[in-house]
Design a protein around this motif. Structure first.
Motif, mmCIF file in Angstrom:
data_model
loop_
_atom_site.group_PDB
_atom_site.id
_atom_site.type_symbol
_atom_site.label_atom_id
_atom_site.label_comp_id
_atom_site.label_asym_id
_atom_site.label_seq_id
_atom_site.Cartn_x
_atom_site.Cartn_y
_atom_site.Cartn_z
ATOM 1 N N ALA A 54 -5.631 -9.895 -1.390
ATOM 2 C CA ALA A 54 -5.615 -8.434 -1.319
ATOM 3 C C ALA A 54 -6.655 -7.874 -2.277
ATOM 4 C CB ALA A 54 -4.234 -7.895 -1.677
ATOM 5 N N PRO A 55 -7.203 -6.697 -1.970
ATOM 6 C CA PRO A 55 -8.153 -6.072 -2.895
ATOM 7 C C PRO A 55 -7.440 -5.573 -4.154
ATOM 8 C CG PRO A 55 -7.976 -4.809 -0.828
ATOM 9 C CD PRO A 55 -7.014 -5.937 -0.750
ATOM 10 N N ILE A 56 -8.018 -5.882 -5.294
ATOM 11 C CA ILE A 56 -7.459 -5.436 -6.568
ATOM 12 C C ILE A 56 -7.305 -3.918 -6.592
ATOM 13 C CG2 ILE A 56 -7.974 -5.196 -9.033
ATOM 14 C CD1 ILE A 56 -9.184 -7.988 -8.939
ATOM 15 N N GLN A 57 -8.234 -3.216 -5.951
ATOM 16 C CA GLN A 57 -8.219 -1.746 -5.952
ATOM 17 C C GLN A 57 -6.977 -1.177 -5.267
ATOM 18 O OE1 GLN A 57 -10.703 -3.749 -4.934
ATOM 19 N NE2 GLN A 57 -12.712 -2.883 -5.358
ATOM 20 N N TYR A 58 -6.261 -1.963 -4.490
ATOM 21 C CA TYR A 58 -5.094 -1.499 -3.751
ATOM 22 C C TYR A 58 -3.781 -1.783 -4.478
ATOM 23 C CZ TYR A 58 -7.955 -0.709 0.464
ATOM 24 O OH TYR A 58 -8.873 -0.263 1.378
ATOM 25 N N ILE A 59 -3.877 -2.276 -5.730
ATOM 26 C CA ILE A 59 -2.682 -2.653 -6.478
ATOM 27 C C ILE A 59 -2.771 -2.101 -7.902
ATOM 28 C CG2 ILE A 59 -1.282 -4.590 -7.318
ATOM 29 C CD1 ILE A 59 -2.605 -6.267 -5.056
ATOM 30 N N ASP A 60 -1.699 -1.453 -8.333
ATOM 31 C CA ASP A 60 -1.609 -0.954 -9.701
ATOM 32 C C ASP A 60 -0.847 -1.986 -10.521
ATOM 33 O OD1 ASP A 60 -1.732 0.756 -11.913
ATOM 34 O OD2 ASP A 60 0.137 1.764 -11.348
ATOM 35 N N PHE A 61 -1.470 -2.481 -11.595
ATOM 36 C CA PHE A 61 -0.813 -3.477 -12.435
ATOM 37 C C PHE A 61 -1.381 -3.443 -13.841
ATOM 38 C CE2 PHE A 61 -4.467 -5.538 -10.573
ATOM 39 C CZ PHE A 61 -4.984 -6.340 -11.580
ATOM 40 N N GLU A 62 -0.611 -3.931 -14.776
ATOM 41 C CA GLU A 62 -1.042 -4.077 -16.161
ATOM 42 C C GLU A 62 -1.692 -5.450 -16.307
ATOM 43 O OE1 GLU A 62 -0.483 -1.814 -18.706
ATOM 44 O OE2 GLU A 62 0.413 -0.406 -17.294
ATOM 45 N N SER A 90 2.680 -10.122 -13.988
ATOM 46 C CA SER A 90 2.803 -10.976 -12.800
ATOM 47 C C SER A 90 3.212 -10.186 -11.566
ATOM 48 C CB SER A 90 3.814 -12.088 -13.064
ATOM 49 O OG SER A 90 5.102 -11.532 -13.283
ATOM 50 N N VAL A 91 3.403 -8.875 -11.708
ATOM 51 C CA VAL A 91 3.752 -8.036 -10.560
ATOM 52 C C VAL A 91 2.892 -6.782 -10.550
ATOM 53 C CG1 VAL A 91 6.140 -8.846 -10.417
ATOM 54 C CG2 VAL A 91 5.604 -6.828 -11.771
ATOM 55 N N GLY A 92 2.739 -6.231 -9.350
ATOM 56 C CA GLY A 92 1.997 -4.991 -9.187
ATOM 57 C C GLY A 92 2.639 -4.138 -8.114
ATOM 58 N N ILE A 93 2.200 -2.888 -8.049
ATOM 59 C CA ILE A 93 2.709 -1.940 -7.057
ATOM 60 C C ILE A 93 1.548 -1.535 -6.150
ATOM 61 C CG2 ILE A 93 3.802 0.305 -6.680
ATOM 62 C CD1 ILE A 93 5.609 -1.711 -8.116
ATOM 63 N N ALA A 94 1.766 -1.613 -4.839
ATOM 64 C CA ALA A 94 0.726 -1.259 -3.871
ATOM 65 C C ALA A 94 0.422 0.235 -3.933
ATOM 66 C CB ALA A 94 1.169 -1.643 -2.464
ATOM 67 N N THR A 95 -0.858 0.557 -3.989
ATOM 68 C CA THR A 95 -1.300 1.955 -3.996
ATOM 69 C C THR A 95 -1.863 2.382 -2.645
ATOM 70 O OG1 THR A 95 -3.476 1.320 -4.832
ATOM 71 C CG2 THR A 95 -1.795 1.900 -6.475
ATOM 72 N N HIS A 96 -1.901 1.451 -1.685
ATOM 73 C CA HIS A 96 -2.405 1.703 -0.334
ATOM 74 C C HIS A 96 -1.584 0.874 0.654
ATOM 75 C CE1 HIS A 96 -5.932 2.723 -2.738
ATOM 76 N NE2 HIS A 96 -6.437 3.344 -1.697
ATOM 77 N N ASN A 97 -1.582 1.266 1.897
ATOM 78 C CA ASN A 97 -1.121 0.391 2.969
ATOM 79 C C ASN A 97 -2.225 -0.626 3.207
ATOM 80 O OD1 ASN A 97 1.166 2.000 3.309
ATOM 81 N ND2 ASN A 97 0.210 3.213 4.913
ATOM 82 N N TYR A 98 -1.872 -1.876 3.525
ATOM 83 C CA TYR A 98 -2.883 -2.916 3.661
ATOM 84 C C TYR A 98 -2.432 -4.014 4.617
ATOM 85 C CZ TYR A 98 -5.854 -6.881 2.451
ATOM 86 O OH TYR A 98 -6.709 -7.952 2.514
ATOM 87 N N SER A 99 -3.374 -4.468 5.414
ATOM 88 C CA SER A 99 -3.204 -5.660 6.246
ATOM 89 C C SER A 99 -4.399 -6.561 6.005
ATOM 90 C CB SER A 99 -3.141 -5.305 7.730
ATOM 91 O OG SER A 99 -3.227 -6.487 8.507
#
Length: 114
Positions: free
Chosen positions: A51-59, A63-72
């Motif tokens: 997945a693109p890093i730009q589509y995930i909010d994480f510190e 080890s976990v992130g939150i999706a900032t976009h819909n993605y396939s």
């Protein structure tokens, strides 16, 4: 509308691509060493893919992130000479639509402008 032509055949290695929606939690893995800006993730259903890093909010270090976009992560299979329409460019990959109306990702290095 930008038309692109396939200069190299592409076959997806992922018959079951990951998908996630805005707000979904994903488990983070390693960064891609071939294509900068991509990270290995595991989705809520246990599917693993890039997945693109730009589509995930994480510190950093998390080890976990939150999706900032819909993605396939769906990739298209192409043959040399196939024409596609550019939808979006991200991290050396193009999101495109083929003549059958299917939408998916292709490595930028496999395409050139018509």
């Amino acid at each position: 509308m930008t038309k692109l032509i396939s200069i190299t055949e592409h076959k997806s290695n992922y018959p079951t691509p990951i998908t996630f929606s805005f707000g979904d939690t994903v488990t983070l893995g390693k960064l891609d060493t071939e294509y900068a800006g991509w990270i290995r993730v595991t989705t809520f259903d246990g599917n693993v893919g890039w997945a693109p890093i730009q589509y995930i909010d994480f510190e950093m270090g998390s080890s976990v992130g939150i999706a900032t976009h819909n993605y396939s992560a769906r990739e298209l299979d192409t043959i040399v000479g196939e024409i596609v329409i550019l939808i979006h460019e991200l991290n050396d990959w193009f999101l495109v639509r083929n003549e059958q109306g299917l939408v998916g990702w292709l490595p930028a290095k496999t395409l050139t402008t018509v």
